[in-house]
Motif scaffolding. Sequence first.
Motif, PDB file in Angstrom:
ATOM      1  N   UNK A 214       0.867  -1.189   0.000  1.00  0.00           N
ATOM      2  CA  UNK A 214       0.000   0.000   0.000  1.00  0.00           C
ATOM      3  C   UNK A 214       0.900   1.235   0.000  1.00  0.00           C
ATOM      4  N   UNK A 215       0.818   2.086  -1.014  1.00  0.00           N
ATOM      5  CA  UNK A 215       1.779   3.184  -1.153  1.00  0.00           C
ATOM      6  C   UNK A 215       1.742   4.204  -0.029  1.00  0.00           C
ATOM      7  N   UNK A 216       0.565   4.484   0.492  1.00  0.00           N
ATOM      8  CA  UNK A 216       0.468   5.465   1.575  1.00  0.00           C
ATOM      9  C   UNK A 216      -0.754   5.164   2.425  1.00  0.00           C
ATOM     10  N   UNK A 217      -0.754   5.695   3.624  1.00  0.00           N
ATOM     11  CA  UNK A 217      -1.869   5.493   4.548  1.00  0.00           C
ATOM     12  C   UNK A 217      -2.402   6.861   4.957  1.00  0.00           C
ATOM     13  N   UNK A 218      -3.676   7.091   4.731  1.00  0.00           N
ATOM     14  CA  UNK A 218      -4.312   8.316   5.201  1.00  0.00           C
ATOM     15  C   UNK A 218      -5.451   7.953   6.144  1.00  0.00           C
ATOM     16  N   UNK A 219      -6.227   8.927   6.538  1.00  0.00           N
ATOM     17  CA  UNK A 219      -7.311   8.675   7.496  1.00  0.00           C
ATOM     18  C   UNK A 219      -8.318   7.669   6.941  1.00  0.00           C
ATOM     19  N   UNK A 220      -8.628   7.792   5.637  1.00  0.00           N
ATOM     20  CA  UNK A 220      -9.600   6.884   5.027  1.00  0.00           C
ATOM     21  C   UNK A 220      -9.094   5.450   5.027  1.00  0.00           C
ATOM     22  N   UNK A 221      -7.818   5.258   4.656  1.00  0.00           N
ATOM     23  CA  UNK A 221      -7.230   3.915   4.640  1.00  0.00           C
ATOM     24  C   UNK A 221      -7.212   3.332   6.052  1.00  0.00           C
ATOM     25  N   UNK A 244       4.297  -2.028   8.344  1.00  0.00           N
ATOM     26  CA  UNK A 244       4.392  -0.668   8.867  1.00  0.00           C
ATOM     27  C   UNK A 244       5.837  -0.199   8.728  1.00  0.00           C
ATOM     28  N   UNK A 245       6.162   0.317   7.544  1.00  0.00           N
ATOM     29  CA  UNK A 245       7.499   0.810   7.265  1.00  0.00           C
ATOM     30  C   UNK A 245       7.687   2.192   7.895  1.00  0.00           C
ATOM     31  N   UNK A 246       8.945   2.643   8.072  1.00  0.00           N
ATOM     32  CA  UNK A 246       9.197   3.961   8.679  1.00  0.00           C
ATOM     33  C   UNK A 246       8.383   5.104   8.068  1.00  0.00           C
ATOM     34  N   UNK A 247       8.309   5.235   6.735  1.00  0.00           N
ATOM     35  CA  UNK A 247       7.506   6.338   6.172  1.00  0.00           C
ATOM     36  C   UNK A 247       6.032   6.239   6.558  1.00  0.00           C
ATOM     37  N   UNK A 248       5.507   4.994   6.541  1.00  0.00           N
ATOM     38  CA  UNK A 248       4.105   4.789   6.909  1.00  0.00           C
ATOM     39  C   UNK A 248       3.899   5.133   8.382  1.00  0.00           C
ATOM     40  N   UNK A 249       4.836   4.717   9.225  1.00  0.00           N
ATOM     41  CA  UNK A 249       4.730   5.014  10.654  1.00  0.00           C
ATOM     42  C   UNK A 249       4.721   6.527  10.895  1.00  0.00           C
ATOM     43  N   UNK A 253       1.646   8.720  12.513  1.00  0.00           N
ATOM     44  CA  UNK A 253       1.876   9.562  13.693  1.00  0.00           C
ATOM     45  C   UNK A 253       1.473  11.008  13.409  1.00  0.00           C
ATOM     46  N   UNK A 254       1.826  11.516  12.229  1.00  0.00           N
ATOM     47  CA  UNK A 254       1.499  12.896  11.873  1.00  0.00           C
ATOM     48  C   UNK A 254      -0.010  13.125  11.762  1.00  0.00           C
ATOM     49  N   UNK A 255      -0.712  12.118  11.290  1.00  0.00           N
ATOM     50  CA  UNK A 255      -2.157  12.237  11.151  1.00  0.00           C
ATOM     51  C   UNK A 255      -2.894  12.018  12.465  1.00  0.00           C
ATOM     52  N   UNK A 256      -2.171  11.543  13.466  1.00  0.00           N
ATOM     53  CA  UNK A 256      -2.797  11.283  14.753  1.00  0.00           C
ATOM     54  C   UNK A 256      -3.728  10.082  14.730  1.00  0.00           C
ATOM     55  N   UNK A 257      -3.446   9.140  13.846  1.00  0.00           N
ATOM     56  CA  UNK A 257      -4.280   7.936  13.737  1.00  0.00           C
ATOM     57  C   UNK A 257      -3.900   6.962  14.845  1.00  0.00           C
ATOM     58  N   UNK A 258      -4.876   6.535  15.607  1.00  0.00           N
ATOM     59  CA  UNK A 258      -4.622   5.659  16.750  1.00  0.00           C
ATOM     60  C   UNK A 258      -4.779   4.190  16.355  1.00  0.00           C
ATOM     61  N   UNK A 259      -3.638   3.516  16.225  1.00  0.00           N
ATOM     62  CA  UNK A 259      -3.657   2.071  15.935  1.00  0.00           C
ATOM     63  C   UNK A 259      -3.146   1.289  17.141  1.00  0.00           C
ATOM     64  N   UNK A 260      -3.191   1.939  18.314  1.00  0.00           N
ATOM     65  CA  UNK A 260      -2.630   1.304  19.510  1.00  0.00           C
ATOM     66  C   UNK A 260      -3.365   0.036  19.912  1.00  0.00           C
ATOM     67  N   UNK A 261      -4.632  -0.075  19.513  1.00  0.00           N
ATOM     68  CA  UNK A 261      -5.408  -1.259  19.880  1.00  0.00           C
ATOM     69  C   UNK A 261      -5.155  -2.431  18.937  1.00  0.00           C
ATOM     70  N   UNK A 262      -4.314  -2.209  17.923  1.00  0.00           N
ATOM     71  CA  UNK A 262      -4.053  -3.248  16.929  1.00  0.00           C
ATOM     72  C   UNK A 262      -2.589  -3.664  17.007  1.00  0.00           C
ATOM     73  N   UNK A 263      -2.347  -4.956  16.940  1.00  0.00           N
ATOM     74  CA  UNK A 263      -0.980  -5.470  16.931  1.00  0.00           C
ATOM     75  C   UNK A 263      -0.366  -5.197  15.564  1.00  0.00           C
ATOM     76  N   UNK A 264       0.731  -4.438  15.515  1.00  0.00           N
ATOM     77  CA  UNK A 264       1.367  -4.090  14.240  1.00  0.00           C
ATOM     78  C   UNK A 264       2.811  -4.558  14.231  1.00  0.00           C
ATOM     79  N   UNK A 265       3.301  -4.896  13.025  1.00  0.00           N
ATOM     80  CA  UNK A 265       4.683  -5.320  12.854  1.00  0.00           C
ATOM     81  C   UNK A 265       5.228  -4.739  11.544  1.00  0.00           C
ATOM     82  N   UNK A 266       6.554  -4.639  11.474  1.00  0.00           N
ATOM     83  CA  UNK A 266       7.200  -4.034  10.314  1.00  0.00           C
ATOM     84  C   UNK A 266       7.137  -4.932   9.085  1.00  0.00           C
ATOM     85  N   UNK A 267       7.282  -6.239   9.270  1.00  0.00           N
ATOM     86  CA  UNK A 267       7.328  -7.163   8.132  1.00  0.00           C
ATOM     87  C   UNK A 267       6.355  -8.311   8.345  1.00  0.00           C
TER      88      UNK A 267
END
Length: 293
Positions: A214-221, A244-249, A253-267
């Motif tokens: 996925x090229x980018x993540x915004x509020x809708x995504x 969750x690559x560094x640019x996506x992370x 963070x800049x958009x203030x999207x809260x994914x804290x309730x979801x388990x995320x990994x880089x690869x």
Amino acid sequence: MNTSESEARLRVSTALREQGEKVADRWVQLQSEQAILETGITEAELNEEADSLVEALLAGLETDIPVQDVVTTHPGLRQAVTDLSMRRARGGATPTATSPTILALKEALLEAVQSDTRDVSALYHAALFINRLLDTAGAMSFEIYVEGREEIIRRQSRQLLEVSTPVVRIWDRVLAVPLIGTLDTTRTQVVMENLLEAIERDEAQVAIIDITGVPTVDTAVAHHLMQTVNAVRLMGADCVISGIRPPIAQIIAQLGIDLSAILTRATLADALAAAIPLLTDQPTHQSPFADVR
């Protein structure tokens, strides 16, 4: 109905009754001459639909339905026009190739009427009647054709979406969905349906959604991802988001999207490692790539 129209209706009905086969054959011939056969419709199909439509026209004209309503109201005639239009839509015919169909029927029918009378006034009123009758058929045919093509396009688009969002079993009771490209509402719905069906079918306990492609993540995504995660949890399974690559992370963070309730990994590999402990009664002898399909 005035006298002239009544006489014209009777004249056209008589032509269809007495020369129906001739009208059908002439209609097929005219379509062949106009290269309509190049749209993928065979001559046998043209013969079949010509016989069907001519028979339905006669049945419709022998009712007391007003001429402007015969095509849209008479069940048999409406079905014959619908079948004609859908056959061309499925065959990939263009509107330009479809339009001459009804025009050719006008010509064939008027020729049949002309063979019975040379009275100029009678032919004039018959021509007006045929135009009123078949102009309605032409408009209805075009409308059904457009609706048919749109439905075909929607179905093909959905099939492409399903192919582009496969659900892969990468471990016993662990599924993964590798996403590539933009994640919009329509695609989210397809992903969700396919994933939930796979969870039920395979009795999966963990679903990994990989957004590496996925090229980018915004509020809708992010919203779409949350919807999918919530649906997975309602099925009783856990969900991990990988990719969750560094640019996506940084964007998240800049958009203030809260994914804290979801388990995320880089690869995806990290996500699989995190998924194994979430399994209950997991086998210790199985390779991560066993039974991959």
